[in-house]
Design a protein around this motif. Sequence first.
Motif, PDB file in Angstrom:
ATOM      1  N   GLU A 192     -31.176  74.827 -38.220  1.00  0.00           N
ATOM      2  CA  GLU A 192     -32.770  74.962 -38.994  1.00  0.00           C
ATOM      3  C   GLU A 192     -32.604  73.305 -39.204  1.00  0.00           C
ATOM      4  N   GLU A 193     -31.431  73.137 -39.975  1.00  0.00           N
ATOM      5  CA  GLU A 193     -30.697  71.445 -39.865  1.00  0.00           C
ATOM      6  C   GLU A 193     -31.301  70.261 -39.301  1.00  0.00           C
ATOM      7  N   LEU A 194     -30.520  70.772 -37.851  1.00  0.00           N
ATOM      8  CA  LEU A 194     -31.664  70.261 -36.594  1.00  0.00           C
ATOM      9  C   LEU A 194     -32.631  69.771 -36.050  1.00  0.00           C
ATOM     10  N   HIS A 195     -32.951  71.822 -36.194  1.00  0.00           N
ATOM     11  CA  HIS A 195     -34.422  71.825 -35.654  1.00  0.00           C
ATOM     12  C   HIS A 195     -35.207  69.993 -37.401  1.00  0.00           C
ATOM     13  N   GLU A 196     -35.223  69.894 -38.426  1.00  0.00           N
ATOM     14  CA  GLU A 196     -35.591  68.701 -38.802  1.00  0.00           C
ATOM     15  C   GLU A 196     -35.955  67.566 -39.031  1.00  0.00           C
ATOM     16  N   TYR A 197     -34.524  67.222 -38.276  1.00  0.00           N
ATOM     17  CA  TYR A 197     -34.072  65.879 -37.933  1.00  0.00           C
ATOM     18  C   TYR A 197     -34.686  66.304 -35.999  1.00  0.00           C
ATOM     19  N   LEU A 198     -35.200  66.653 -34.861  1.00  0.00           N
ATOM     20  CA  LEU A 198     -35.401  66.888 -34.075  1.00  0.00           C
ATOM     21  C   LEU A 198     -37.286  66.818 -34.634  1.00  0.00           C
ATOM     22  N   ARG A 199     -37.113  67.070 -35.635  1.00  0.00           N
ATOM     23  CA  ARG A 199     -39.092  67.435 -35.621  1.00  0.00           C
ATOM     24  C   ARG A 199     -39.244  66.042 -36.797  1.00  0.00           C
ATOM     25  N   ASN A 200     -38.549  65.131 -37.068  1.00  0.00           N
ATOM     26  CA  ASN A 200     -39.001  64.720 -37.951  1.00  0.00           C
ATOM     27  C   ASN A 200     -38.698  62.691 -37.458  1.00  0.00           C
ATOM     28  N   ILE A 211     -35.085  71.714 -24.369  1.00  0.00           N
ATOM     29  CA  ILE A 211     -34.514  71.045 -23.417  1.00  0.00           C
ATOM     30  C   ILE A 211     -33.891  69.953 -24.108  1.00  0.00           C
ATOM     31  N   VAL A 212     -33.642  69.073 -24.656  1.00  0.00           N
ATOM     32  CA  VAL A 212     -33.133  68.172 -25.207  1.00  0.00           C
ATOM     33  C   VAL A 212     -32.009  68.904 -25.606  1.00  0.00           C
ATOM     34  N   VAL A 213     -32.223  69.206 -26.185  1.00  0.00           N
ATOM     35  CA  VAL A 213     -30.852  70.535 -26.521  1.00  0.00           C
ATOM     36  C   VAL A 213     -29.708  70.711 -25.801  1.00  0.00           C
ATOM     37  N   SER A 214     -30.439  71.656 -24.796  1.00  0.00           N
ATOM     38  CA  SER A 214     -29.750  71.662 -23.520  1.00  0.00           C
ATOM     39  C   SER A 214     -29.252  70.274 -22.157  1.00  0.00           C
ATOM     40  N   GLY A 215     -29.971  69.335 -22.701  1.00  0.00           N
ATOM     41  CA  GLY A 215     -29.823  68.235 -21.586  1.00  0.00           C
ATOM     42  C   GLY A 215     -28.420  67.859 -22.525  1.00  0.00           C
ATOM     43  N   ILE A 216     -28.495  67.365 -24.012  1.00  0.00           N
ATOM     44  CA  ILE A 216     -27.226  67.287 -24.635  1.00  0.00           C
ATOM     45  C   ILE A 216     -25.671  67.261 -23.686  1.00  0.00           C
ATOM     46  N   LEU A 217     -26.418  69.025 -24.358  1.00  0.00           N
ATOM     47  CA  LEU A 217     -25.179  69.924 -24.034  1.00  0.00           C
ATOM     48  C   LEU A 217     -24.408  69.622 -22.617  1.00  0.00           C
ATOM     49  N   LEU A 218     -25.126  69.396 -21.424  1.00  0.00           N
ATOM     50  CA  LEU A 218     -24.618  68.908 -20.265  1.00  0.00           C
ATOM     51  C   LEU A 218     -24.457  68.239 -20.257  1.00  0.00           C
ATOM     52  N   ALA A 219     -24.812  66.865 -20.702  1.00  0.00           N
ATOM     53  CA  ALA A 219     -23.952  65.976 -21.165  1.00  0.00           C
ATOM     54  C   ALA A 219     -22.561  65.355 -21.263  1.00  0.00           C
ATOM     55  N   LEU A 220     -22.794  66.428 -22.473  1.00  0.00           N
ATOM     56  CA  LEU A 220     -21.505  66.864 -23.185  1.00  0.00           C
ATOM     57  C   LEU A 220     -20.602  67.008 -22.246  1.00  0.00           C
ATOM     58  N   ARG A 221     -20.733  67.785 -21.371  1.00  0.00           N
ATOM     59  CA  ARG A 221     -20.181  68.172 -20.690  1.00  0.00           C
ATOM     60  C   ARG A 221     -18.898  67.110 -19.752  1.00  0.00           C
ATOM     61  N   GLU A 222     -19.352  65.863 -19.764  1.00  0.00           N
ATOM     62  CA  GLU A 222     -18.923  64.969 -18.983  1.00  0.00           C
ATOM     63  C   GLU A 222     -18.309  64.178 -20.071  1.00  0.00           C
ATOM     64  N   LYS A 223     -18.344  63.919 -21.135  1.00  0.00           N
ATOM     65  CA  LYS A 223     -16.430  64.077 -21.672  1.00  0.00           C
ATOM     66  C   LYS A 223     -15.368  64.657 -21.274  1.00  0.00           C
ATOM     67  N   GLU A 224     -15.525  65.474 -20.844  1.00  0.00           N
ATOM     68  CA  GLU A 224     -14.513  66.228 -20.474  1.00  0.00           C
ATOM     69  C   GLU A 224     -13.547  65.078 -19.390  1.00  0.00           C
ATOM     70  N   HIS A 225     -14.311  64.558 -18.414  1.00  0.00           N
ATOM     71  CA  HIS A 225     -14.083  64.337 -17.597  1.00  0.00           C
ATOM     72  C   HIS A 225     -14.224  62.356 -17.746  1.00  0.00           C
ATOM     73  N   GLY A 226     -14.162  62.210 -18.738  1.00  0.00           N
ATOM     74  CA  GLY A 226     -14.391  61.303 -19.520  1.00  0.00           C
ATOM     75  C   GLY A 226     -15.526  60.089 -18.524  1.00  0.00           C
ATOM     76  N   ASN A 227     -16.410  60.728 -18.716  1.00  0.00           N
ATOM     77  CA  ASN A 227     -17.571  60.145 -17.733  1.00  0.00           C
ATOM     78  C   ASN A 227     -18.687  60.057 -18.501  1.00  0.00           C
ATOM     79  N   LEU A 293     -31.201  59.935 -30.617  1.00  0.00           N
ATOM     80  CA  LEU A 293     -30.657  60.421 -29.382  1.00  0.00           C
ATOM     81  C   LEU A 293     -28.847  60.591 -29.938  1.00  0.00           C
ATOM     82  N   ARG A 294     -28.504  59.575 -30.593  1.00  0.00           N
ATOM     83  CA  ARG A 294     -27.577  59.159 -31.005  1.00  0.00           C
ATOM     84  C   ARG A 294     -26.678  60.276 -31.871  1.00  0.00           C
ATOM     85  N   TYR A 295     -27.347  60.605 -32.817  1.00  0.00           N
ATOM     86  CA  TYR A 295     -27.315  61.460 -34.018  1.00  0.00           C
ATOM     87  C   TYR A 295     -27.084  62.707 -33.111  1.00  0.00           C
ATOM     88  N   PHE A 296     -28.236  63.696 -33.134  1.00  0.00           N
ATOM     89  CA  PHE A 296     -28.672  64.356 -32.153  1.00  0.00           C
ATOM     90  C   PHE A 296     -26.987  65.027 -31.297  1.00  0.00           C
TER      91      PHE A 296
END
Length: 651
Positions: A192-200, A211-227, A293-296
């Motif tokens: 609910e809170e993140l929805h408000e930020y996405l909207r605002n 889609i934005v949420v999914s993309g960020i989650l995939l990007a975060l997987r690269e964090k484990e590999h140092g990328n 994007l940084r905040y999300f």
Amino acid sequence: MKSTNEAATDQWVSDKLRDAGIERHPQGITGIKEIDAALKTGSKRGTGKVGKPEFVAVSHSKQYGDFVLVIEDKVDTANQQLTDTNTGLLSDDVKAITDYAMNGAWWYARHIIDNTSYKHAIAIGVSGDEKHHIIQPLHYQDGGGLDYKILPEIEEFISFNDDNIDEYYQSAILGEQTDEQKTTQQILKDAEELHEYLRNYGTLGDRDKPIVVSGILLALREKEHGNFDIEKLNHDPLKSDGEKIWEAIRDNLKRSNVRPEVKRDKILSQFDIIKNSAKLNEPVGELGGNTPLRYFTEQLYQRLYQTITAAQSSEDYLGRFYGEFMSYSGGDGQTLGIILTPKHICDLFCDLLDVKPDDIVFDPCCGTGGFLIAAMKHMLAQASTDAERTAIRRDRLHGIEIQDYMFTVATTNMIVRGDGKSNLKCEDFFNDSNDPAKLQTQIAPTVGMMNPPYSQGKKSPTLCELSFVERLLDSMTEDARVAVIVPQSAMTGKTKYEKDYKAGILKHHTLEGVITCNTETFYGVGTNPVIAVFTAHRPNSPEHKAKFIDFRDDGYFTHAHVGLEEGSTAKDKRAHLLKVWRGREQAPSAFCVESTVTAEDEWLHSYFYFNDEIPSDADFDKAIADYITFQLDMVSHGRGYLFDDAENEDA
């Protein structure tokens, strides 16, 4: 010596304890020194002699100390319990304790707790037989005196085994939320809170949010590999935050081995909004000068990503997260006929179909991937080798999703939850490329699961729910097991098209049964769902009896802003359903009716139900009292006796 009926009741209760994984000790001989010593003076007659409860067991809690389970049973439900007419509490006189199951179990529970170091007891009174019975637990604790807490009636003892006792104590006895409820509720609050930020701050449409949420989650997987480094999302004028996230998404899709390349490119194109949206890539003062994007990304990492990757559950968190986004936007995709399937239904499908590690599971309307995630969890839990686990992820999970953004969410969901994404296709199930004969040979599915689009038949009769069901069945291998969840109306077959589909289904496939679900299963949607189970490519024999079950009381309840939550009796009711479904226990017709079926029948419990309950003495007395009251009213109003006219006519 016990009578034959008493021995049969004891055996039935013993079998239930065994099925629940509880080590039971008959006649109070436990081998546990403390308990055995206490029972040496536990006579129900208060004589100080030996007491012999039907069964005693100990459930080992991880958080609250061990629980003593004491079970007393009686053949007749009239001997379930006796209450004091003055206090309304269980009577503790000798006759009540010796003759009534609940009173006797309570007596033994008090005696054991008062004479041992144990702090908690669950006393359970059982009366009746396999088909017609009462099973009532109560909780008694050290220092309780004559105080106790009556708990909801149960059908099985599964809530009291070592795996479930802590959760049961939290929910049924303390009235607190379980750990999983707390986790889910927190995720929905975060949504609910993140929805408000996405909207605002992102000005995103309904389809773009997941889609934005999914993309960020995939990007975060690269964090484990140092990328990928969240700290490097710093509004670099040479490379935007969106470009950095997009590149991490691209790298992770490659790392996850999403193939072929054209499929990977199709998925990647869905994430273009992340790098192309100026709004998402502009610094915002209210966000400390960071881009949305940084905040999300920071918020999703802290609130969602770590929960998803750490969870050993089939909970489709990303799916619930998506659904929550849409609900705050004024809908959850219902205008498209999209209704996301709750986790407990996905898990129930796996049990009803007895999913095994070597099965090939197919969902042609996979949405966010909830069924496939649940199936993958069940299959991996049974796998014994790494090779088998690899095969499950790589070869044995197949899905089709027509909506490109839902397909992207499903792919992300499968990747984040441990692969299994390579066999998802973004296509129309009714395309020629998905001809049933081709799917039979190309995929060779042995298990089918589906929650088809609802209400599409209003626009085109050939897209009604039953058309999806028939096509799925036709796509399966011989003897494949199939379960679908559809609106109750689909099982009535009112239109010509629906009747034709039902006839076609029975001509080629077997209906094993239909389970009527909780009306709030799809919270806030207003659909009354049923689960229909089939065996593919086995024509329905006229003599074959299908099971029709009323499972509306499934132990789940609605909670504002959360939806359906698991109550303290849900595991118990589910275990009972599965035993009845598998033919391991009888049930009254109010719960289950077995009947042959035709295409003209309504495939629903309510259609086949008949009342096979034997009236009790109390029922008879009430009927007589009602008749006498009615007859007195007739006479007092000058209308004579009920049968006078009939007698005169006969004369």
